[in-house]
Design a protein around this motif. Structure first.
Motif, PDB file in Angstrom:
ATOM      1  N   LYS A 211       0.825  -1.209   0.000  1.00 22.01           N
ATOM      2  CA  LYS A 211       0.000   0.000   0.000  1.00 22.01           C
ATOM      3  C   LYS A 211       0.861   1.261   0.000  1.00 22.01           C
ATOM      4  CE  LYS A 211      -4.252  -1.821   2.044  1.00 22.01           C
ATOM      5  NZ  LYS A 211      -5.102  -1.365   0.912  1.00 22.01           N
ATOM      6  N   ASN A 212       2.114   1.120   0.394  1.00 18.99           N
ATOM      7  CA  ASN A 212       3.038   2.261   0.389  1.00 18.99           C
ATOM      8  C   ASN A 212       3.768   2.427  -0.940  1.00 18.99           C
ATOM      9  OD1 ASN A 212       2.395   2.737   3.098  1.00 18.99           O
ATOM     10  ND2 ASN A 212       4.096   1.464   3.844  1.00 18.99           N
ATOM     11  N   ILE A 213       3.537   1.506  -1.889  1.00 16.04           N
ATOM     12  CA  ILE A 213       4.257   1.512  -3.163  1.00 16.04           C
ATOM     13  C   ILE A 213       3.318   2.035  -4.256  1.00 16.04           C
ATOM     14  CG2 ILE A 213       5.621   0.141  -4.778  1.00 16.04           C
ATOM     15  CD1 ILE A 213       6.702   0.088  -1.925  1.00 16.04           C
ATOM     16  N   PRO A 214       3.762   2.975  -5.089  1.00 14.00           N
ATOM     17  CA  PRO A 214       2.905   3.499  -6.157  1.00 14.00           C
ATOM     18  C   PRO A 214       2.449   2.395  -7.114  1.00 14.00           C
ATOM     19  CG  PRO A 214       4.854   4.871  -5.883  1.00 14.00           C
ATOM     20  CD  PRO A 214       5.078   3.655  -5.054  1.00 14.00           C
ATOM     21  N   ASP A 215       1.190   2.482  -7.565  1.00 17.53           N
ATOM     22  CA  ASP A 215       0.648   1.480  -8.481  1.00 17.53           C
ATOM     23  C   ASP A 215       1.453   1.375  -9.763  1.00 17.53           C
ATOM     24  OD1 ASP A 215      -1.336   0.830  -6.725  1.00 17.53           O
ATOM     25  OD2 ASP A 215      -2.902   2.033  -7.695  1.00 17.53           O
ATOM     26  N   LYS A 216       1.987   2.515 -10.238  1.00 16.10           N
ATOM     27  CA  LYS A 216       2.729   2.488 -11.501  1.00 16.10           C
ATOM     28  C   LYS A 216       3.989   1.624 -11.389  1.00 16.10           C
ATOM     29  CE  LYS A 216       5.462   6.727 -10.765  1.00 16.10           C
ATOM     30  NZ  LYS A 216       5.792   8.064 -11.321  1.00 16.10           N
ATOM     31  N   VAL A 217       4.495   1.464 -10.171  1.00 15.53           N
ATOM     32  CA  VAL A 217       5.633   0.567  -9.955  1.00 15.53           C
ATOM     33  C   VAL A 217       5.138  -0.871  -9.809  1.00 15.53           C
ATOM     34  CG1 VAL A 217       7.551  -0.038  -8.425  1.00 15.53           C
ATOM     35  CG2 VAL A 217       7.044   2.367  -8.909  1.00 15.53           C
ATOM     36  N   LEU A 218       4.120  -1.070  -8.983  1.00 17.56           N
ATOM     37  CA  LEU A 218       3.612  -2.422  -8.743  1.00 17.56           C
ATOM     38  C   LEU A 218       3.101  -3.076 -10.025  1.00 17.56           C
ATOM     39  CD1 LEU A 218       1.612  -1.923  -5.411  1.00 17.56           C
ATOM     40  CD2 LEU A 218       3.857  -2.981  -5.687  1.00 17.56           C
ATOM     41  N   ASN A 219       2.515  -2.272 -10.911  1.00 10.53           N
ATOM     42  CA  ASN A 219       1.895  -2.821 -12.117  1.00 10.53           C
ATOM     43  C   ASN A 219       2.807  -2.784 -13.338  1.00 10.53           C
ATOM     44  OD1 ASN A 219      -0.467  -3.191 -10.617  1.00 10.53           O
ATOM     45  ND2 ASN A 219      -1.224  -1.142 -11.124  1.00 10.53           N
ATOM     46  N   LYS A 220       4.054  -2.415 -13.152  1.00 12.83           N
ATOM     47  CA  LYS A 220       4.991  -2.353 -14.275  1.00 12.83           C
ATOM     48  C   LYS A 220       5.243  -3.754 -14.829  1.00 12.83           C
ATOM     49  CE  LYS A 220       9.697  -0.879 -15.459  1.00 12.83           C
ATOM     50  NZ  LYS A 220      10.981  -0.353 -14.948  1.00 12.83           N
ATOM     51  N   LEU A 221       5.131  -3.909 -16.137  1.00 10.82           N
ATOM     52  CA  LEU A 221       5.303  -5.216 -16.758  1.00 10.82           C
ATOM     53  C   LEU A 221       6.772  -5.561 -16.983  1.00 10.82           C
ATOM     54  CD1 LEU A 221       2.406  -5.276 -19.392  1.00 10.82           C
ATOM     55  CD2 LEU A 221       2.426  -6.135 -17.038  1.00 10.82           C
ATOM     56  N   LEU A 293       5.232 -17.267  -9.624  1.00  9.95           N
ATOM     57  CA  LEU A 293       5.702 -17.917 -10.847  1.00  9.95           C
ATOM     58  C   LEU A 293       4.540 -18.206 -11.796  1.00  9.95           C
ATOM     59  CD1 LEU A 293       8.328 -20.467  -9.453  1.00  9.95           C
ATOM     60  CD2 LEU A 293       8.810 -18.394 -10.759  1.00  9.95           C
ATOM     61  N   CYS A 294       3.418 -18.634 -11.233  1.00 10.71           N
ATOM     62  CA  CYS A 294       2.243 -18.940 -12.056  1.00 10.71           C
ATOM     63  C   CYS A 294       1.527 -17.676 -12.522  1.00 10.71           C
ATOM     64  CB  CYS A 294       1.263 -19.821 -11.279  1.00 10.71           C
ATOM     65  SG  CYS A 294       1.856 -21.481 -10.913  1.00 10.71           S
ATOM     66  N   ASN A 295       1.557 -16.636 -11.688  1.00 12.77           N
ATOM     67  CA  ASN A 295       0.803 -15.413 -11.961  1.00 12.77           C
ATOM     68  C   ASN A 295       1.698 -14.182 -11.785  1.00 12.77           C
ATOM     69  OD1 ASN A 295      -1.844 -16.866 -12.115  1.00 12.77           O
ATOM     70  ND2 ASN A 295      -1.405 -17.260  -9.963  1.00 12.77           N
ATOM     71  N   PRO A 296       2.710 -14.018 -12.643  1.00 15.30           N
ATOM     72  CA  PRO A 296       3.633 -12.886 -12.502  1.00 15.30           C
ATOM     73  C   PRO A 296       2.988 -11.575 -12.955  1.00 15.30           C
ATOM     74  CG  PRO A 296       4.145 -14.096 -14.487  1.00 15.30           C
ATOM     75  CD  PRO A 296       3.048 -14.864 -13.806  1.00 15.30           C
ATOM     76  N   ARG A 297       3.697 -10.474 -12.709  1.00 15.96           N
ATOM     77  CA  ARG A 297       3.193  -9.171 -13.139  1.00 15.96           C
ATOM     78  C   ARG A 297       2.945  -9.152 -14.642  1.00 15.96           C
ATOM     79  NH1 ARG A 297       7.059  -5.679 -12.935  1.00 15.96           N
ATOM     80  NH2 ARG A 297       8.702  -7.088 -12.238  1.00 15.96           N
ATOM     81  N   ASN A 298       3.858  -9.705 -15.397  1.00 15.13           N
ATOM     82  CA  ASN A 298       3.707  -9.775 -16.848  1.00 15.13           C
ATOM     83  C   ASN A 298       3.204 -11.175 -17.218  1.00 15.13           C
ATOM     84  OD1 ASN A 298       3.882  -9.787 -19.623  1.00 15.13           O
ATOM     85  ND2 ASN A 298       5.884  -8.794 -19.700  1.00 15.13           N
ATOM     86  N   PRO A 299       1.961 -11.293 -17.687  1.00 16.22           N
ATOM     87  CA  PRO A 299       1.424 -12.620 -18.006  1.00 16.22           C
ATOM     88  C   PRO A 299       2.272 -13.400 -18.999  1.00 16.22           C
ATOM     89  CG  PRO A 299      -0.319 -10.958 -18.030  1.00 16.22           C
ATOM     90  CD  PRO A 299       0.974 -10.215 -17.912  1.00 16.22           C
ATOM     91  N   ALA A 300       3.048 -12.709 -19.826  1.00 18.77           N
ATOM     92  CA  ALA A 300       3.892 -13.406 -20.797  1.00 18.77           C
ATOM     93  C   ALA A 300       4.978 -14.240 -20.116  1.00 18.77           C
ATOM     94  CB  ALA A 300       4.530 -12.402 -21.755  1.00 18.77           C
ATOM     95  N   ASP A 301       5.281 -13.921 -18.866  1.00 19.34           N
ATOM     96  CA  ASP A 301       6.323 -14.647 -18.128  1.00 19.34           C
ATOM     97  C   ASP A 301       5.772 -15.801 -17.299  1.00 19.34           C
ATOM     98  OD1 ASP A 301       8.202 -12.832 -19.100  1.00 19.34           O
ATOM     99  OD2 ASP A 301       7.934 -11.473 -17.392  1.00 19.34           O
TER     100      ASP A 301
END
Length: 427
Positions: A211-221, A293-301
């Motif tokens: 919650k202390n981390i900006p979404d633009k960082v958390l959601n970066k692919l 590993l199954c559900n990474p930030r970038n679905p391609a990974d």
């Protein structure tokens, strides 16, 4: 398709591997191709009204009788009467299988609804955490208490693969997955109820520091740069402080702070090693890493469940408590729910359910083009002792028609059926 030869129906014998060119609902067998093993199967085959059948020599025991000439039109055996076919043990088994599949489908719908309801409850907990902290922690404790009681007291535990239709609750599923997988380990190692409840609270809030981390960082692919990685790593200590202000118990706080610590000392934030990490944090570290590993930030990974377990065991083993990792793999099985597999008879399917007490014999949803997807066949390998999984298949390697039929999940999520095994259907 395997190389087959066509022979007259009256030349079929025990040991031959036959293909029936009929729709699944037009014959009484579990599969449309199989090895003939009993006289009853032979009698049923000859009573189907077929003139010929195709046989796979490579999968048959012994030589195949001479193939039927192209111009030959053998006279089929007299079809069995409907009454005689209905009385056959093979037909009775088919009827029983179809009824169990129907019950399993209803059971899966019930479990999926419970999963969605729990994800929504976690959403509400997340939204109200700072505006109504005391009440929200009480609600969370009640939810975890119910999950703990259900999982720890169940005679048997079945892990079910969930669908993708969450109605916007996807972002809360990571916490739910980690909580459920951690509880699975707790059950296997027989943690006391009160300790498992603390594990559940820590697992549920393990990422509260984000919650202390900006979404633009958390959601970066893309991969984090050095500064971004350092910022993300602050969520452990930051979460510890949030949890302390919320009044969480010390064991739950230790999970929040240490769930990224690795057994070999390569983790963060304090580079703890071995048993300097609490056992509860070591449990959550395994569940958390598997889900990432199954559900990474970038679905391609993303990795398939089978690939994720294989990687953790083969190349990351030193990072995790070895005994707990063995428990985790034993419970999920070599082919966890969500894995596309090929069976020994060549059939392709997807594992959808595994009983943690019998993880090598999952339930598999079968691709059968003649059966509508909403009525898909689900085969329980516990009841098919001669049928085994021979390999897993990446979704990208599956033909498009099979891929669309099996619909491998974009996000791998599990929920546990902790009901009475006598009530649960096992087709």
């Amino acid at each position: 398709m395997a190389d087959t030869v066509t022979i007259p129906i009256d030349q079929v014998q025990i040991g031959l591997y036959v293909y029936l060119d009929l729709k699944w609902f037009q014959h009484p067998f579990a599969f449309s191709h199989f090895k003939v093993k009993t006289e009853d199967q032979l009698r049923i085959l000859r009573g189907l009204g077929l003139a010929t059948v195709r046989v796979d020599p490579a999968l048959s025991d012994g030589p195949v009788p001479t193939a039927a000439p192209a111009a030959a039109q053998p006279v089929p055996a007299a079809p069995m009467s409907p009454e005689a076919r209905a009385e056959s043990p093979v037909m009775a088994a088919k009827r029983e299988m179809m009824e169990r599949i129907r019950e399993q489908r209803e059971n899966a719908a019930r479990i999926e609804q419970a999963f969605v309801n729990t994800a929504r409850a976690i959403r509400d907990i997340d939204r109200n955490l700072f505006s109504q902290p005391a009440e929200t922690i009480r609600v969370a404790g009640k939810l975890i208490g119910q999950i703990t009681e259900s999982i720890l007291s169940a005679p048997e535990l079945a892990i079910n693969l969930m669908g993708d239709k969450l109605g916007g609750e996807e972002i809360y599923v990571h916490s739910l997955n980690v909580t459920m997988l951690s509880m699975m380990i707790a059950r296997d190692i027989k943690l006391p109820h009160e300790v498992a409840s603390l594990l559940g609270m820590g697992a549920l809030f393990h990422d509260v520091g984000t919650k202390n981390i900006p979404d633009k960082v958390l959601n970066k692919l893309d991969a984090y740069n050095h500064a971004e990685q350092a910022l993300v790593e602050t969520h452990c200590e930051g979460g510890y402080e949030i949890g302390r202000k919320l009044g969480l118990a010390a064991p739950a706080l230790a999970i929040i702070r240490d769930h990224h610590e690795m057994f070999d000392g390569s983790g963060y934030p304090r580079h703890l090693q071995g048993e300097a990490i609490s056992i509860l944090a070591r449990i959550v570290a395994i569940a958390n890493h598997y889900d990432e590993l199954c559900n990474p930030r970038n679905p391609a990974d993303s990795l398939t469940p089978h690939e994720a377990l294989s990687l953790m065991f083969a190349k990351m083993r030193s990072r995790f408590d070895p005994k707990l990792l063995q428990v985790f793999i034993r419970c999920l099985g070599v082919y966890p729910p969500g894995t596309i597999v090929q069976l020994a008879n060549g059939v392709v399917g997807m594992c959808v359910n595994v009983n943690t007490a019998k993880p090598t014999r999952p339930q598999v949803m079968i691709y059968e083009a003649s059966v509508p997807r909403e009525e898909a066949i689900v085969v329980n390998l516990e009841t098919q002792p001669d049928l085994n999984i021979v390999k897993s298949i990446r979704p990208s390697q599956v033909p498009k028609d099979i891929y669309n039929y099996l619909s491998p999940r974009k996000r791998v999520s599990y929920y546990f059926d902790a009901g009475d095994p006598a009530r649960r259907s096992q087709p």
